[in-house]
Design a protein around this motif. Structure first.
Motif, PDB file in Angstrom:
ATOM      1  N   PHE A 136      17.618  -1.989  17.127  1.00 33.02           N
ATOM      2  CA  PHE A 136      16.177  -2.201  17.121  1.00 33.02           C
ATOM      3  C   PHE A 136      15.663  -2.009  15.698  1.00 33.02           C
ATOM      4  O   PHE A 136      16.335  -1.419  14.858  1.00 33.02           O
ATOM      5  CB  PHE A 136      15.472  -1.183  18.026  1.00 33.02           C
ATOM      6  CG  PHE A 136      15.269  -1.639  19.445  1.00 33.02           C
ATOM      7  CD1 PHE A 136      13.990  -1.788  19.971  1.00 33.02           C
ATOM      8  CD2 PHE A 136      16.350  -1.906  20.278  1.00 33.02           C
ATOM      9  CE1 PHE A 136      13.796  -2.191  21.283  1.00 33.02           C
ATOM     10  CE2 PHE A 136      16.166  -2.310  21.584  1.00 33.02           C
ATOM     11  CZ  PHE A 136      14.880  -2.459  22.091  1.00 33.02           C
ATOM     12  N   THR A 137      14.447  -2.498  15.459  1.00 31.38           N
ATOM     13  CA  THR A 137      13.719  -2.207  14.231  1.00 31.38           C
ATOM     14  C   THR A 137      12.551  -1.325  14.602  1.00 31.38           C
ATOM     15  O   THR A 137      11.875  -1.560  15.609  1.00 31.38           O
ATOM     16  CB  THR A 137      13.230  -3.498  13.551  1.00 31.38           C
ATOM     17  OG1 THR A 137      14.369  -4.288  13.207  1.00 31.38           O
ATOM     18  CG2 THR A 137      12.425  -3.192  12.298  1.00 31.38           C
ATOM     19  N   GLU A 138      12.338  -0.291  13.809  1.00 26.30           N
ATOM     20  CA  GLU A 138      11.185   0.590  13.979  1.00 26.30           C
ATOM     21  C   GLU A 138      10.241   0.305  12.817  1.00 26.30           C
ATOM     22  O   GLU A 138      10.630   0.406  11.660  1.00 26.30           O
ATOM     23  CB  GLU A 138      11.615   2.050  13.945  1.00 26.30           C
ATOM     24  CG  GLU A 138      10.468   3.019  13.994  1.00 26.30           C
ATOM     25  CD  GLU A 138      10.921   4.471  13.915  1.00 26.30           C
ATOM     26  OE1 GLU A 138      10.067   5.337  14.123  1.00 26.30           O
ATOM     27  OE2 GLU A 138      12.106   4.727  13.626  1.00 26.30           O
ATOM     28  N   THR A 139       9.025  -0.090  13.146  1.00 29.71           N
ATOM     29  CA  THR A 139       8.002  -0.310  12.128  1.00 29.71           C
ATOM     30  C   THR A 139       6.919   0.735  12.305  1.00 29.71           C
ATOM     31  O   THR A 139       6.419   0.934  13.412  1.00 29.71           O
ATOM     32  CB  THR A 139       7.395  -1.728  12.235  1.00 29.71           C
ATOM     33  OG1 THR A 139       8.421  -2.682  11.964  1.00 29.71           O
ATOM     34  CG2 THR A 139       6.254  -1.918  11.241  1.00 29.71           C
ATOM     35  N   ARG A 140       6.579   1.373  11.204  1.00 35.39           N
ATOM     36  CA  ARG A 140       5.489   2.351  11.198  1.00 35.39           C
ATOM     37  C   ARG A 140       4.389   1.812  10.299  1.00 35.39           C
ATOM     38  O   ARG A 140       4.652   1.397   9.174  1.00 35.39           O
ATOM     39  CB  ARG A 140       5.969   3.698  10.671  1.00 35.39           C
ATOM     40  CG  ARG A 140       6.961   4.373  11.585  1.00 35.39           C
ATOM     41  CD  ARG A 140       7.544   5.610  10.919  1.00 35.39           C
ATOM     42  NE  ARG A 140       8.505   6.216  11.799  1.00 35.39           N
ATOM     43  CZ  ARG A 140       8.330   7.387  12.407  1.00 35.39           C
ATOM     44  NH1 ARG A 140       7.232   8.085  12.210  1.00 35.39           N
ATOM     45  NH2 ARG A 140       9.264   7.871  13.193  1.00 35.39           N
ATOM     46  N   LEU A 141       3.178   1.812  10.811  1.00 36.99           N
ATOM     47  CA  LEU A 141       2.016   1.405  10.030  1.00 36.99           C
ATOM     48  C   LEU A 141       1.108   2.622   9.876  1.00 36.99           C
ATOM     49  O   LEU A 141       0.901   3.381  10.832  1.00 36.99           O
ATOM     50  CB  LEU A 141       1.259   0.270  10.724  1.00 36.99           C
ATOM     51  CG  LEU A 141       2.033  -1.027  10.941  1.00 36.99           C
ATOM     52  CD1 LEU A 141       1.159  -2.042  11.673  1.00 36.99           C
ATOM     53  CD2 LEU A 141       2.532  -1.598   9.630  1.00 36.99           C
ATOM     54  N   ILE A 151       3.009  -8.386  12.749  1.00 35.87           N
ATOM     55  CA  ILE A 151       2.678  -7.119  12.092  1.00 35.87           C
ATOM     56  C   ILE A 151       1.829  -7.361  10.850  1.00 35.87           C
ATOM     57  O   ILE A 151       0.853  -6.635  10.596  1.00 35.87           O
ATOM     58  CB  ILE A 151       3.965  -6.334  11.776  1.00 35.87           C
ATOM     59  CG1 ILE A 151       4.590  -5.862  13.101  1.00 35.87           C
ATOM     60  CG2 ILE A 151       3.679  -5.159  10.845  1.00 35.87           C
ATOM     61  CD1 ILE A 151       6.014  -5.378  12.985  1.00 35.87           C
ATOM     62  N   GLU A 152       2.153  -8.387  10.084  1.00 34.13           N
ATOM     63  CA  GLU A 152       1.344  -8.690   8.907  1.00 34.13           C
ATOM     64  C   GLU A 152      -0.070  -9.097   9.302  1.00 34.13           C
ATOM     65  O   GLU A 152      -1.039  -8.776   8.605  1.00 34.13           O
ATOM     66  CB  GLU A 152       2.017  -9.770   8.062  1.00 34.13           C
ATOM     67  CG  GLU A 152       3.241  -9.252   7.314  1.00 34.13           C
ATOM     68  CD  GLU A 152       2.920  -8.038   6.449  1.00 34.13           C
ATOM     69  OE1 GLU A 152       2.078  -8.142   5.536  1.00 34.13           O
ATOM     70  OE2 GLU A 152       3.515  -6.974   6.702  1.00 34.13           O
ATOM     71  N   GLU A 153      -0.206  -9.765  10.428  1.00 32.55           N
ATOM     72  CA  GLU A 153      -1.545 -10.124  10.918  1.00 32.55           C
ATOM     73  C   GLU A 153      -2.332  -8.863  11.300  1.00 32.55           C
ATOM     74  O   GLU A 153      -3.523  -8.744  11.000  1.00 32.55           O
ATOM     75  CB  GLU A 153      -1.438 -11.068  12.120  1.00 32.55           C
ATOM     76  CG  GLU A 153      -2.775 -11.588  12.580  1.00 32.55           C
ATOM     77  CD  GLU A 153      -2.652 -12.628  13.688  1.00 32.55           C
ATOM     78  OE1 GLU A 153      -3.677 -12.863  14.356  1.00 32.55           O
ATOM     79  OE2 GLU A 153      -1.564 -13.210  13.874  1.00 32.55           O
ATOM     80  N   ILE A 154      -1.665  -7.909  11.942  1.00 33.05           N
ATOM     81  CA  ILE A 154      -2.316  -6.641  12.309  1.00 33.05           C
ATOM     82  C   ILE A 154      -2.805  -5.933  11.048  1.00 33.05           C
ATOM     83  O   ILE A 154      -3.952  -5.462  10.993  1.00 33.05           O
ATOM     84  CB  ILE A 154      -1.333  -5.736  13.089  1.00 33.05           C
ATOM     85  CG1 ILE A 154      -1.058  -6.333  14.481  1.00 33.05           C
ATOM     86  CG2 ILE A 154      -1.863  -4.298  13.195  1.00 33.05           C
ATOM     87  CD1 ILE A 154       0.124  -5.720  15.198  1.00 33.05           C
ATOM     88  N   ASP A 162      -8.298  -0.939   1.566  1.00 27.44           N
ATOM     89  CA  ASP A 162      -7.515  -1.492   0.463  1.00 27.44           C
ATOM     90  C   ASP A 162      -6.136  -1.942   0.944  1.00 27.44           C
ATOM     91  O   ASP A 162      -5.610  -2.945   0.477  1.00 27.44           O
ATOM     92  CB  ASP A 162      -7.334  -0.461  -0.650  1.00 27.44           C
ATOM     93  CG  ASP A 162      -8.622  -0.209  -1.419  1.00 27.44           C
ATOM     94  OD1 ASP A 162      -9.496  -1.106  -1.435  1.00 27.44           O
ATOM     95  OD2 ASP A 162      -8.758   0.873  -2.004  1.00 27.44           O
ATOM     96  N   SER A 163      -5.559  -1.172   1.881  1.00 20.97           N
ATOM     97  CA  SER A 163      -4.224  -1.516   2.368  1.00 20.97           C
ATOM     98  C   SER A 163      -3.900  -0.750   3.639  1.00 20.97           C
ATOM     99  O   SER A 163      -4.569   0.223   3.986  1.00 20.97           O
ATOM    100  CB  SER A 163      -3.166  -1.205   1.304  1.00 20.97           C
ATOM    101  OG  SER A 163      -3.074   0.194   1.112  1.00 20.97           O
ATOM    102  N   VAL A 164      -2.864  -1.224   4.319  1.00 18.23           N
ATOM    103  CA  VAL A 164      -2.246  -0.521   5.437  1.00 18.23           C
ATOM    104  C   VAL A 164      -0.769  -0.421   5.063  1.00 18.23           C
ATOM    105  O   VAL A 164      -0.100  -1.437   4.876  1.00 18.23           O
ATOM    106  CB  VAL A 164      -2.414  -1.295   6.771  1.00 18.23           C
ATOM    107  CG1 VAL A 164      -1.596  -0.648   7.882  1.00 18.23           C
ATOM    108  CG2 VAL A 164      -3.886  -1.383   7.160  1.00 18.23           C
TER     109      VAL A 164
END
Length: 163
Positions: A57-62, A136-139, A150-152
């Motif tokens: 799996f890939t885990e993405t944290r924002l 994710i980039e859209e979120i 400014d950023s996420v």
């Protein structure tokens, strides 16, 4: 005419052939575990290694800040959860985790900014990486626009998951 080798040369030749045979047979097994799917395996009688559990799996944290650079009111829990319900859950209906946090970062003027923040954790099969990346980039973009950020920040890691 038969070729006669001295006794020492025949021994070296025999050892070289034996070593080559062992390496040729063992190499495919050694490389088979490097593909990311197999993981370490437990040899008979060996307690030094354990079998890998779960699937890749890939885990993405924002990381979402709540203070607005323009000095406007901070993002509230209600606003953030509404954002999650409307912008994230439709793309990740199988589950996600939101954690409260406190963060700090250096702004473009060099000032250390401290703020209340949220960490969103998403898990998805690595086979879906390409499709999930766009979502994710859209979120990230939607949050930056909606709350004048400014950023996420984003962190991606490969892992193994077993539910």
């Amino acid at each position: 005419m038969a070729l006669t080798l001295p006794r020492i040369s025949r021994t070296r030749l025999t050892v070289a052939v034996a070593v080559t045979a062992v390496l040729a047979v063992g190499a495919p097994a050694a490389y088979a575990t490097l593909d990311g799917e197999g993981g370490p395996s437990r040899a008979a009688g060996s307690a030094a290694t354990t079998a890998a559990r779960g699937k890749p799996f890939t885990e993405t944290r924002l990381f979402f800040g709540t203070e607005r650079p323009d000095g406007g009111p901070a993002v509230t829990d209600k606003q953030f959860l509404r954002f999650i319900d409307q912008q994230v859950t439709p793309d990740f209906p199988d589950g996600l985790t939101v954690q409260d946090g406190r963060g700090q970062w250096r702004d473009s003027n060099g000032k250390i900014e401290r703020e209340r923040s949220y960490e969103l954790i998403l898990l998805y099969p690595t086979a879906e990486d390409r499709r999930r990346d766009a979502q994710i980039e859209e979120i990230r973009g939607d949050y930056e626009k909606a709350f004048k950020q400014d950023s996420v920040a984003r962190l991606d890691e490969r892992t193994r998951v077993d539910f």
